[in-house]
Design an enzyme around this catalytic site. Sequence first.
Site, PDB file in Angstrom:
ATOM      1  N   MET A  28      23.955  85.271  25.755  1.00 45.32           N
ATOM      2  CA  MET A  28      25.268  85.907  25.857  1.00 45.32           C
ATOM      3  C   MET A  28      26.232  85.229  24.891  1.00 45.32           C
ATOM      4  SD  MET A  28      25.486  86.496  29.994  1.00 45.32           S
ATOM      5  CE  MET A  28      27.004  87.463  29.892  1.00 45.32           C
ATOM      6  N   SER A  29      26.622  85.952  23.856  1.00 51.39           N
ATOM      7  CA  SER A  29      27.487  85.400  22.816  1.00 51.39           C
ATOM      8  C   SER A  29      28.959  85.477  23.175  1.00 51.39           C
ATOM      9  CB  SER A  29      27.262  86.158  21.509  1.00 51.39           C
ATOM     10  OG  SER A  29      27.688  87.506  21.643  1.00 51.39           O
ATOM     11  N   GLY A  30      29.286  86.228  24.209  1.00 52.70           N
ATOM     12  CA  GLY A  30      30.684  86.478  24.544  1.00 52.70           C
ATOM     13  C   GLY A  30      31.146  87.852  24.088  1.00 52.70           C
ATOM     14  N   GLY A  31      30.303  88.546  23.330  1.00 54.35           N
ATOM     15  CA  GLY A  31      30.625  89.877  22.857  1.00 54.35           C
ATOM     16  C   GLY A  31      30.202  90.951  23.841  1.00 54.35           C
ATOM     17  N   VAL A  32      30.609  92.177  23.546  1.00 57.40           N
ATOM     18  CA  VAL A  32      30.345  93.291  24.457  1.00 57.40           C
ATOM     19  C   VAL A  32      28.855  93.636  24.518  1.00 57.40           C
ATOM     20  CG1 VAL A  32      30.778  95.030  22.663  1.00 57.40           C
ATOM     21  CG2 VAL A  32      31.051  95.631  25.076  1.00 57.40           C
ATOM     22  N   ASP A  33      28.134  93.480  23.407  1.00 58.43           N
ATOM     23  CA  ASP A  33      26.727  93.898  23.382  1.00 58.43           C
ATOM     24  C   ASP A  33      25.863  93.054  24.314  1.00 58.43           C
ATOM     25  OD1 ASP A  33      27.220  95.935  21.557  1.00 58.43           O
ATOM     26  OD2 ASP A  33      26.883  94.640  19.824  1.00 58.43           O
ATOM     27  N   SER A  34      25.929  91.741  24.168  1.00 61.34           N
ATOM     28  CA  SER A  34      25.068  90.890  24.997  1.00 61.34           C
ATOM     29  C   SER A  34      25.474  90.936  26.469  1.00 61.34           C
ATOM     30  CB  SER A  34      25.092  89.449  24.474  1.00 61.34           C
ATOM     31  OG  SER A  34      26.413  88.947  24.402  1.00 61.34           O
TER      32      SER A  34
ATOM     33  N   CYS B 284      18.757  82.108  11.949  1.00 62.62           N
ATOM     34  CA  CYS B 284      19.189  81.777  13.310  1.00 62.62           C
ATOM     35  C   CYS B 284      18.346  82.517  14.330  1.00 62.62           C
ATOM     36  CB  CYS B 284      20.664  82.131  13.481  1.00 62.62           C
ATOM     37  SG  CYS B 284      21.349  81.698  15.102  1.00 62.62           S
TER      38      CYS B 284
ATOM     39  N   GLY C 176      21.368  91.236  22.855  1.00 62.62           N
ATOM     40  CA  GLY C 176      22.085  92.497  22.708  1.00 62.62           C
ATOM     41  C   GLY C 176      21.836  93.183  21.381  1.00 62.62           C
TER      42      GLY C 176
ATOM     43  N   CYS D  43      29.253  82.331  11.272  1.00 63.63           N
ATOM     44  CA  CYS D  43      29.952  81.552  12.301  1.00 63.63           C
ATOM     45  C   CYS D  43      30.369  80.173  11.832  1.00 63.63           C
ATOM     46  CB  CYS D  43      29.096  81.460  13.560  1.00 63.63           C
ATOM     47  SG  CYS D  43      27.542  80.558  13.358  1.00 63.63           S
TER      48      CYS D  43
END
Length: 364
Positions: free
Chosen positions: A10-16, A104, A128, A202
């Site tokens: 979970m990256s913090g974005g909506v997809d994940s 990555c 995601g 990043c």
Amino acid sequence: MSKGKVLVGMSGGVDSSTAAAILKDEGYEVYGATLKLWDAPADAEVSARTCCSLEDVEDARATAFRMGIPFYVLNMKSLFEEKVVQYFVDSYLNGETPNPCIACNQHIKFEAMLAKALQLEMDYIATGHYARVEKDEGTGRYLLKKGVDHTKDQSYVLYMLRQDQLSRLLLPLGKYTKKQVREIAREKGFVNSSKPDSQDICFVRSGHYSDFIRDYTRKEIPDGVFVDETGKVLGRSKGIFEYTIGQRKGLGISANSRLYVIDKNVERNEIVLGPKEKTLVKRFYADQINYIALERPEGNLRVWAKTRYSQKEAEAILHPLENDQVMVEYVEPQPFVSPGQSVVFYDGDVVVGGGIIRRFELNR
């Protein structure tokens, strides 16, 4: 009954976040994990364009809390610097154009995270990404396929996945469009439902990778020269790593017609410029080939080759060579083939495999 335990990156974005929610709704026992890869930039505006910020971690944590799933932060900074950042810097200094997101994915998200998940006695990992994993019952091989939303398809950056990784990988967003994913996130009340996608690398805080390389290496990197195809000097360049094949803007060279970077000579620190038609490539060579749809071609193979994430595929013939290398010959010459970038081979929606471009031959 649970379908199994899954660790979702979970990256913090909506997809994940939505990927985790979909899997939970489908009956999996879901655990969330944010990978700590790089110290976040202090500049809020810069931070908004990248992943790995403190805000991203908190968004992921808040979403996991809302779903009622356990949440971990996994520190992988040392591995990330070794496998991604150092590779990125070395590749540019060697005159190549690397893709750090693919590195990555290969070493961190689908190698180290899977190892951690197995250590925690979980059955799967998930991300995601917009792509699909399906098992071919006829061959027994796991296939990687494009996402149904071809405008968001991310199969290009996943070509390096091995069979053992694909067998443990869930990609729930592959069957959805981006619009549908945001709608699911809004319905579930996620704080990141309208959050823009991260775009910049990043660890390049300023948005200028050349400044990062100078700061990271702490070396004085010498200027070079621009030359034409005959070797005539056209002007001074900022150095070999400042430019990529196909680049037109930012050259600072006055000419009667548009000039593009058509080649590089690392030994002489030269950037070769020419008109757009001189960027056309008939054949190129790649190594570190990973095949997914088959073990290895027994002979030449007709494929559709893609050499940049945003590029359309072009018809080509794949010629297998020794030591996981290939020669790729386009049916029609194509522009802007950059050493260091990845080539991915498709058969319709199926990813045949891919590798890293090392050298090319211009269509002279």
